[in-house]
Write an enzyme that holds these catalytic residues in place. Structure first.
Site, mmCIF file in Angstrom:
data_model
loop_
_atom_site.group_PDB
_atom_site.id
_atom_site.type_symbol
_atom_site.label_atom_id
_atom_site.label_comp_id
_atom_site.label_asym_id
_atom_site.label_seq_id
_atom_site.Cartn_x
_atom_site.Cartn_y
_atom_site.Cartn_z
ATOM 1 N N TRP A 1 113.122 -5.047 56.676
ATOM 2 C CA TRP A 1 111.704 -5.417 57.308
ATOM 3 C C TRP A 1 110.771 -4.318 57.733
ATOM 4 O O TRP A 1 110.290 -4.537 58.412
ATOM 5 C CB TRP A 1 111.510 -7.329 58.264
ATOM 6 C CG TRP A 1 111.969 -8.200 56.597
ATOM 7 C CD1 TRP A 1 112.703 -8.807 56.807
ATOM 8 C CD2 TRP A 1 111.068 -8.196 56.073
ATOM 9 N NE1 TRP A 1 112.844 -9.877 55.834
ATOM 10 C CE2 TRP A 1 111.194 -9.965 54.874
ATOM 11 C CE3 TRP A 1 109.418 -8.188 55.837
ATOM 12 C CZ2 TRP A 1 110.865 -9.739 53.858
ATOM 13 C CZ3 TRP A 1 108.779 -8.169 54.225
ATOM 14 C CH2 TRP A 1 109.871 -9.454 53.637
ATOM 15 N N ASP B 1 108.027 -7.780 65.860
ATOM 16 C CA ASP B 1 108.069 -8.625 64.653
ATOM 17 C C ASP B 1 109.411 -9.372 64.716
ATOM 18 O O ASP B 1 110.555 -9.547 64.338
ATOM 19 C CB ASP B 1 107.724 -7.431 63.262
ATOM 20 C CG ASP B 1 108.507 -9.233 62.149
ATOM 21 O OD1 ASP B 1 108.293 -10.520 62.425
ATOM 22 O OD2 ASP B 1 109.295 -8.346 60.989
ATOM 23 N N LYS C 1 109.798 -18.610 58.667
ATOM 24 C CA LYS C 1 111.710 -18.680 58.743
ATOM 25 C C LYS C 1 111.863 -20.574 60.234
ATOM 26 O O LYS C 1 113.105 -21.124 59.634
ATOM 27 C CB LYS C 1 111.602 -17.573 59.735
ATOM 28 C CG LYS C 1 110.873 -16.764 58.597
ATOM 29 C CD LYS C 1 112.299 -16.397 57.458
ATOM 30 C CE LYS C 1 111.056 -15.782 56.298
ATOM 31 N NZ LYS C 1 111.152 -14.008 56.431
HETATM 32 C C1 LIG Z 1 109.857 -13.284 56.096
HETATM 33 C C2 LIG Z 1 109.693 -11.900 57.122
HETATM 34 C C3 LIG Z 1 108.972 -10.935 56.759
HETATM 35 C C4 LIG Z 1 107.855 -11.289 55.323
HETATM 36 O O1 LIG Z 1 106.651 -12.364 55.771
HETATM 37 P P1 LIG Z 1 105.928 -12.977 54.837
HETATM 38 O O2 LIG Z 1 105.291 -14.059 56.053
HETATM 39 O O3 LIG Z 1 106.384 -13.734 54.038
HETATM 40 O O4 LIG Z 1 104.900 -11.467 54.966
HETATM 41 C C5 LIG Z 1 108.696 -10.374 57.733
HETATM 42 N N1 LIG Z 1 109.297 -9.534 59.062
HETATM 43 C C6 LIG Z 1 110.723 -10.295 59.371
HETATM 44 C C7 LIG Z 1 111.258 -10.242 60.141
HETATM 45 C C8 LIG Z 1 111.037 -11.877 58.034
HETATM 46 O O5 LIG Z 1 111.838 -11.846 58.529
#
Ligand SMILES: *Cc1c(COP(=O)(O)O)cnc(C)c1O
Length: 363
Positions: A105, A175, A199
């Site tokens: 990511w 993030d 998540k």
């Molecule tokens: C799942 C995830 C993403 C992507 O998320 P979306 O909502 O599908 O764009 C980005 N960063 C991390 C750390 C993730 O676990």
């Protein structure tokens, strides 16, 4: 209280939610707050929804002890959209964004960030197969870096930062999608935190951002208004229709988290659950974990069988007894058990016992 008796969901996201939260969400679909109609039918300009947004913002601030000079804002487009929206909002065209590359990511964030200006890889663990987080003392931070972007929990690789890094005056942008509200956070170490909510919190598409006030006001003129952090904050997040049902689900999850004792209570619980699996993985050579101890995620336990031919069998047998979605990320391969806040202990116990049993039969 299982929805489907004996079925456990280890998906990395969208992920497991507490049955009682789903039950409340279901009730809101027919009659929300006694209005006589569904939340899905309620106007976003109404007092009820306005109050819900205020409450939810307040709950986030309370849950993470967010100081007053930070704003909480709800955005759309998922966490991936932030890979572009962070530079559009926070990076002047001639400035350089710093990135710490620790897995899938963060690499995606870097790749996207490169489209909006100069990017500098401050540190990378690519060379060692993303098995660790480079020590902050080794990061190539310099005065030219406008901000430093990190991914404290790498969902696909099972790598987690051992703590909140100290980058001094360089704003740290994180993030936190797959660890948001799973642990206490030293907010003041960060300039901005963002998290897609699917998540650890429920709904897809919704992003919660926590932004330090002094970072606002740098958006490039071409930034779409609905994605302009400052504009959304100034207009109470109501420039366009917010993700109402998603925000409601987050509100319910925050109620649930509060009842569990908040992040200070769920954090040791999350650690204990992951240790139950890592202990089995490390017991002998049948399983392995690609991540060095000290950097192993408490949210996403990535592992594999040394004999790769066993992996498909592992997944098939697990599924047959109701242990679902244990395949690793498509880019990382292997196996992965995601243990977000809502993962019940019975699920972890069932998986632990299956792993031990599987090893005994095929080891
Ligand atoms: C799942 C995830 C993403 C992507 O998320 P979306 O909502 O599908 O764009 C980005 N960063 C991390 C750390 C993730 O676990």
């Amino acid at each position: 209280m299982n929805r489907r008796e004996g079925v456990y969901n280890f998906s990395a996201g969208p992920a497991v939610l507490p049955p009682e939260v789903l039950e409340q969400a279901r009730a809101s679909l027919s009659d929300w707050q006694g209005l006589g109609y569904s939340l899905l039918e309620a106007p976003f300009t109404g007092d009820e929804f306005k109050a819900l947004m205020d409450t939810t913002r307040h709950q986030i601030k309370t849950a993470l002890a967010v100081p007053d000079h930070y704003h909480v804002v709800f955005l759309q487009g998922g966490a991936s959209a932030q890979f572009s929206l962070v530079p559009l909002n926070l990076l002047p065209p001639a400035a350089t964004g710093g990135y710490v590359e620790t897995g899938h990511w963060s690499a995606r964030a870097l790749e996207e960030g490169c489209r909006y200006g100069r990017s500098h890889v401050v540190a990378s663990a690519r060379g060692t197969g993303f098995d660790r987080v480079p020590a902050v003392t080794e990061w190539a931070l310099n005065d030219d870096i406008h901000y430093c972007h990190i991914t404290p929990n790498e969902t696909a690789n099972g790598v987690q930062f051992p703590g909140d890094p100290d980058c001094g005056d360089i704003p740290l942008i994180a993030d936190m999608t797959s660890e948001f509200l799973s642990r206490p956070v030293d907010i003041e170490r960060y300039g901005m935190i963002y998290a897609g909510t699917q998540k650890n919190l429920g709904p897809t598409g919704l992003v919660i951002a926590i932004i330090r006030e002094d970072l606002l006001g740098q958006a490039r003129p071409e930034t779409p208004t609905v994605f302009n952090y400052q504009a959304q904050i100034e207009r109470q997040n109501r420039i366009n229709t917010p993700l109402m049902f998603g925000i409601y689900l987050v509100h319910l999850m925050l109620d649930w988290l509060e009842e569990k004792g908040g992040v200070n209570a769920v954090h040791p619980h999350n650690i204990a659950q992951s240790q139950d699996l890592y202990r089995i993985i490390d017991e002998d050579d049948f399983f392995y974990c690609p991540v060095m101890p000290g950097y192993r995620s408490i949210m996403n336990v990535c592992f594999g069988t040394r004999d790769e031919s066993q992996q498909q069998r592992f997944l098939a047998e697990a599924e047959a007894i109701g242990l679902m979605n244990l395949a690793g990320h498509s880019h990382a391969g292997g196996l992965r058990a995601s243990l977000y806040n809502a993962q019940p202990d019975e699920a972890v116990a069932a998986l632990a016992s299956f792993m031990t049993d599987f090893r005994q039969r095929y080891g």
